[in-house]
Design a protein around this motif. Structure first.
Motif, PDB file in Angstrom:
ATOM      1  N   GLU A 100      10.257  -2.883   7.206  1.00  0.00           N
ATOM      2  CA  GLU A 100      10.387  -1.440   7.455  1.00  0.00           C
ATOM      3  C   GLU A 100       9.483  -0.660   6.497  1.00  0.00           C
ATOM      4  N   ILE A 101       9.009   0.482   6.954  1.00  0.00           N
ATOM      5  CA  ILE A 101       8.283   1.382   6.058  1.00  0.00           C
ATOM      6  C   ILE A 101       9.310   1.984   5.078  1.00  0.00           C
ATOM      7  N   VAL A 102       8.964   1.991   3.794  1.00  0.00           N
ATOM      8  CA  VAL A 102       9.868   2.579   2.791  1.00  0.00           C
ATOM      9  C   VAL A 102       9.436   4.030   2.549  1.00  0.00           C
ATOM     10  N   TYR A 103      10.392   4.948   2.606  1.00  0.00           N
ATOM     11  CA  TYR A 103      10.121   6.360   2.295  1.00  0.00           C
ATOM     12  C   TYR A 103      10.787   6.675   0.977  1.00  0.00           C
ATOM     13  N   GLN A 104      10.004   7.071  -0.017  1.00  0.00           N
ATOM     14  CA  GLN A 104      10.604   7.334  -1.329  1.00  0.00           C
ATOM     15  C   GLN A 104      11.599   8.488  -1.279  1.00  0.00           C
ATOM     16  N   SER A 105      11.382   9.449  -0.374  1.00  0.00           N
ATOM     17  CA  SER A 105      12.291  10.602  -0.324  1.00  0.00           C
ATOM     18  C   SER A 105      13.722  10.177   0.022  1.00  0.00           C
ATOM     19  N   ARG A 106      13.867   8.959   0.600  1.00  0.00           N
ATOM     20  CA  ARG A 106      15.219   8.502   0.963  1.00  0.00           C
ATOM     21  C   ARG A 106      15.836   7.641  -0.122  1.00  0.00           C
ATOM     22  N   ARG A 107      15.159   7.521  -1.246  1.00  0.00           N
ATOM     23  CA  ARG A 107      15.625   6.574  -2.260  1.00  0.00           C
ATOM     24  C   ARG A 107      15.994   7.255  -3.578  1.00  0.00           C
ATOM     25  N   ARG A 108      16.375   8.513  -3.467  1.00  0.00           N
ATOM     26  CA  ARG A 108      16.640   9.256  -4.709  1.00  0.00           C
ATOM     27  C   ARG A 108      17.827   8.692  -5.471  1.00  0.00           C
ATOM     28  N   ALA A 109      18.799   8.110  -4.754  1.00  0.00           N
ATOM     29  CA  ALA A 109      19.962   7.543  -5.458  1.00  0.00           C
ATOM     30  C   ALA A 109      19.518   6.378  -6.348  1.00  0.00           C
ATOM     31  N   ALA A 110      18.571   5.586  -5.863  1.00  0.00           N
ATOM     32  CA  ALA A 110      18.102   4.445  -6.663  1.00  0.00           C
ATOM     33  C   ALA A 110      17.385   4.933  -7.921  1.00  0.00           C
ATOM     34  N   TYR A 111      16.627   6.030  -7.799  1.00  0.00           N
ATOM     35  CA  TYR A 111      15.921   6.542  -8.981  1.00  0.00           C
ATOM     36  C   TYR A 111      16.918   7.129  -9.983  1.00  0.00           C
ATOM     37  N   ALA A 112      17.958   7.794  -9.452  1.00  0.00           N
ATOM     38  CA  ALA A 112      18.968   8.386 -10.334  1.00  0.00           C
ATOM     39  C   ALA A 112      19.694   7.275 -11.101  1.00  0.00           C
ATOM     40  N   LEU A 158       3.460  -4.734   2.479  1.00  0.00           N
ATOM     41  CA  LEU A 158       4.390  -3.649   2.826  1.00  0.00           C
ATOM     42  C   LEU A 158       3.695  -2.291   2.722  1.00  0.00           C
ATOM     43  N   VAL A 159       4.213  -1.338   3.453  1.00  0.00           N
ATOM     44  CA  VAL A 159       3.712   0.038   3.332  1.00  0.00           C
ATOM     45  C   VAL A 159       4.861   0.925   2.881  1.00  0.00           C
ATOM     46  N   ARG A 160       4.564   1.747   1.879  1.00  0.00           N
ATOM     47  CA  ARG A 160       5.557   2.681   1.343  1.00  0.00           C
ATOM     48  C   ARG A 160       4.940   4.074   1.352  1.00  0.00           C
ATOM     49  N   ILE A 161       5.708   5.047   1.791  1.00  0.00           N
ATOM     50  CA  ILE A 161       5.227   6.430   1.784  1.00  0.00           C
ATOM     51  C   ILE A 161       5.790   7.121   0.536  1.00  0.00           C
ATOM     52  N   ASP A 162       4.906   7.528  -0.352  1.00  0.00           N
ATOM     53  CA  ASP A 162       5.316   8.136  -1.629  1.00  0.00           C
ATOM     54  C   ASP A 162       5.518   9.648  -1.440  1.00  0.00           C
ATOM     55  N   ASP A 163       6.614   9.996  -0.755  1.00  0.00           N
ATOM     56  CA  ASP A 163       6.846  11.407  -0.413  1.00  0.00           C
ATOM     57  C   ASP A 163       7.897  12.049  -1.324  1.00  0.00           C
ATOM     58  N   ILE A 164       7.530  12.148  -2.616  1.00  0.00           N
ATOM     59  CA  ILE A 164       8.479  12.734  -3.575  1.00  0.00           C
ATOM     60  C   ILE A 164       7.943  14.016  -4.183  1.00  0.00           C
ATOM     61  N   ASP A 165       6.947  14.614  -3.530  1.00  0.00           N
ATOM     62  CA  ASP A 165       6.361  15.833  -4.095  1.00  0.00           C
ATOM     63  C   ASP A 165       6.176  16.860  -2.971  1.00  0.00           C
ATOM     64  N   PRO A 166       7.335  17.422  -2.477  1.00  0.00           N
ATOM     65  CA  PRO A 166       7.256  18.276  -1.284  1.00  0.00           C
ATOM     66  C   PRO A 166       6.237  19.409  -1.423  1.00  0.00           C
ATOM     67  N   PHE A 222       0.893  -1.157   0.000  1.00  0.00           N
ATOM     68  CA  PHE A 222       0.000   0.000   0.000  1.00  0.00           C
ATOM     69  C   PHE A 222       0.929   1.204   0.000  1.00  0.00           C
ATOM     70  N   ALA A 223       0.665   2.167  -0.899  1.00  0.00           N
ATOM     71  CA  ALA A 223       1.652   3.240  -1.111  1.00  0.00           C
ATOM     72  C   ALA A 223       0.989   4.612  -1.110  1.00  0.00           C
ATOM     73  N   PRO A 224       0.570   5.096   0.053  1.00  0.00           N
ATOM     74  CA  PRO A 224      -0.087   6.407   0.094  1.00  0.00           C
ATOM     75  C   PRO A 224       0.899   7.561  -0.109  1.00  0.00           C
ATOM     76  N   SER A 225       0.389   8.655  -0.655  1.00  0.00           N
ATOM     77  CA  SER A 225       1.169   9.900  -0.744  1.00  0.00           C
ATOM     78  C   SER A 225       0.773  10.766   0.449  1.00  0.00           C
ATOM     79  N   PRO A 226       1.744  11.365   1.126  1.00  0.00           N
ATOM     80  CA  PRO A 226       1.391  12.137   2.329  1.00  0.00           C
ATOM     81  C   PRO A 226       0.924  13.556   2.008  1.00  0.00           C
ATOM     82  N   THR A 227      -0.069  13.637   1.106  1.00  0.00           N
ATOM     83  CA  THR A 227      -0.619  14.945   0.739  1.00  0.00           C
ATOM     84  C   THR A 227      -1.805  15.302   1.628  1.00  0.00           C
TER      85      THR A 227
END
Ligand code: GLU
Length: 296
Positions: A81-93, A48-56, A17-22
């Motif tokens: 563990e909860i995955v935070y997308q904001s901490r995974r920018r290196a993987a996206y790059a 798993l739960v992932r927080i899609d926090d890539i749109d500040p 489940f991957a909510p955006s924290p908007t």
């Protein structure tokens, strides 16, 4: 063939489940969380739960914590563990570098306004007009990166049946890196679903047309693809989808049982009325025992 190698081992079911924290979770989010979780548990799998926090710019301070608190009050128990997308920018790059090496993406100098003005209407917004597809026009600088959307994508949706999408005509060349330097949703979602070894993505019907671009990216990343299932969408009394943008009522953390009961009814599971007055644990026990996606 490698001596001794048998057929590939089936992968353990992993849903998410991957909510955006908007903003806070609403009834539509609860439906997606419940559907993805109960499907995973029915298969004896992980959830798993992932927080899609890539749109500040669109995020609400404190929303990620509030979402996790609500999930806990509602009796959800994520694995790992909860995955935070904001901490995974290196993987996206890194993934973006791979896409560049394959010429699957191109640098784009167009502003959002230009795309809206010149693009054709698509199934999910405007189709990119192709301006920078074959190279940046003279004098233009790269603002964003886009993936080339060519060909057709077909997949068999677990709840909706076969889906076919003409990527060029319906979706168009889509963003993978935004002008603010953050990865776009399709890239981050595809990279993370692969990295978390998700085998089944269960989410709302509003994201049905997000699946073809994400499958395209996974093809370029040579990844094992998950299966997808899109749940019916909860609408408000005006027939609009419930969303944080149109201020859907937040879930009430003090009354989880009633709302889970309503969400199960929405998903056609017919929980007994008496359970609406019982405990969260009893309702989850019933749901684990009786969840049947064929009723959807
Ligand atoms: N974060 C996205 C949203 O809240 C959903 C992501 C997904 O399920 O793929 O709409």
């Amino acid at each position: 063939m490698t001596p001794g190698a048998g057929p590939p081992k089936p992968r353990r079911y992993r849903g998410r489940f991957a909510p955006s924290p908007t903003g806070p979770l609403h009834f539509g989010s609860l439906v997606a969380a419940l559907g993805s979780c109960l499907e995973a548990r029915r298969h004896g799998g992980d959830w798993l739960v992932r927080i899609d926090d890539i749109d500040p710019a669109r995020e609400q301070p404190g929303a990620a914590d509030a979402i996790l608190r609500t999930l806990e009050r509602f009796g959800f128990e994520p694995d790992g563990e909860i995955v935070y997308q904001s901490r995974r920018r290196a993987a996206y790059a890194e993934a973006l570098d791979g896409l560049r090496a394959r010429d699957a993406v191109f640098a784009c100098g167009c502003t959002r306004k230009e795309v809206l003005r010149l693009g054709a209407p698509g199934a999910n917004g405007v189709v990119y007009p192709g301006t920078c597809r074959n190279g940046l026009p003279p004098g233009r600088e790269a603002r964003t990166w886009r993936a080339r959307a060519d060909g057709h994508i077909r997949f068999d949706d677990a709840f909706q049946g076969p889906v076919e999408c003409d990527l060029a005509g319906e979706v168009g060349d889509f963003l993978v890196l935004r002008a603010d330097g953050w990865p776009a949703y399709h890239l981050a979602a595809a990279v993370d679903d692969v990295a978390s070894r998700i085998t089944h993505v269960v989410r709302g019907h509003d994201l049905l047309l997000c699946t073809p671009p994400q499958l395209l990216l996974m093809t370029h990343l040579d990844a094992a693809m998950p299966r997808y299932g899109h749940l019916p969408l909860a609408l408000n009394s005006d027939g609009q989808k419930l969303s944080k943008q149109n201020h859907a009522a937040p879930l009430d953390d003090t009354r989880p049982v009633r709302q889970i009961h309503d969400a199960l009814r929405f998903l056609q599971q017919n929980p007994p009325d008496a359970l609406a007055r019982g405990s969260v644990g009893d309702l989850w026990d019933w749901a684990h025992m009786h969840w049947d996606p064929a009723r959807l």
